[in-house]
Design an enzyme around this catalytic site. Sequence first.
Site, mmCIF file in Angstrom:
data_model
loop_
_atom_site.group_PDB
_atom_site.id
_atom_site.type_symbol
_atom_site.label_atom_id
_atom_site.label_comp_id
_atom_site.label_asym_id
_atom_site.label_seq_id
_atom_site.Cartn_x
_atom_site.Cartn_y
_atom_site.Cartn_z
ATOM 1 N N GLY A 196 -6.176 -5.644 -8.767
ATOM 2 C CA GLY A 196 -5.139 -6.152 -7.872
ATOM 3 C C GLY A 196 -5.346 -5.640 -6.468
ATOM 4 O O GLY A 196 -6.351 -4.983 -6.160
ATOM 5 N N GLY A 221 -0.571 -3.304 -0.143
ATOM 6 C CA GLY A 221 -0.560 -2.671 1.165
ATOM 7 C C GLY A 221 -1.465 -1.454 1.263
ATOM 8 O O GLY A 221 -1.932 -1.102 2.336
ATOM 9 N N ASP A 267 8.188 4.211 -2.264
ATOM 10 C CA ASP A 267 7.974 2.783 -2.532
ATOM 11 C C ASP A 267 8.104 2.503 -4.027
ATOM 12 O O ASP A 267 7.285 1.801 -4.612
ATOM 13 C CB ASP A 267 6.607 2.339 -2.018
ATOM 14 C CG ASP A 267 6.469 0.813 -1.960
ATOM 15 O OD1 ASP A 267 7.518 0.121 -1.945
ATOM 16 O OD2 ASP A 267 5.330 0.322 -1.944
#
Length: 252
Positions: free
Chosen positions: A16, A19, A131
């Site tokens: 994958g 950011g 996050d």
Amino acid sequence: MIGQTLTHFRITAKLGEGGMGEVWRAEDQKLGRDVAIKILPADFTQDPERLARFEREAKVLASLDHPNIAGIYEVGESEGVHFLAMQLAPGEDLAARLARGQLDADTALAVALQIAEGLEAAHERGVVHRDLKPGNIMIDSDGAAGLAVRLLDFGLAKPREAASADPNMTHSPTLTAHMTSAGTILGTAAYMSPEQARGKTVDKRADIWAFGCILYEMLTGRRPFEGSDVTEVLAAVIRAEPELDADLDVDA
């Protein structure tokens, strides 16, 4: 990248990207195990101060050694490519699971308990995720020990702000910048605390807020703060109240 080697890690598949850069599956040719390799963006590695800070944080994370946190094995560099070698967490991420609908109450609480244990272990060491979101939580229900949850990207430093915004908040961009000081927005919009959304300095309470958002989503099948784009979601986080009488799957 497939087939290339970074020091002693041979890239075998792409997992994958986000950011923090691209993530690849790789074989550790020294120890004979599979790992996850995260290749850092070039603009991140061209800032020596930022790279040094990242390496310091990686060392702190490597010392956590908790079953609910995917571990970091190595910070490396090969021919100008900077990367992290990390534990390859089996299963699927919570975002993919929630795309199929809400969890039953027992499963949601079991997942929540392991998320909380991972957060507590990191917070005790002064590490804040910043996050936390379903896409950074891996769930493995096929292991011999039963349900296993691991937190990914824990406390890692962030590169500059993502250039584009995906209106689908399930996969919304991580809003990032070079510094974590006040005035910088870091995190993923749907799971940000109000102080994060305002660009203020955050501490472990931002993780606790994100944890609450994730628990809400597991039980209801939808996020507590929604909108058609990032701006609307941030506005909802700052001004709106979640619907606390939403339907819960409490009978399962």
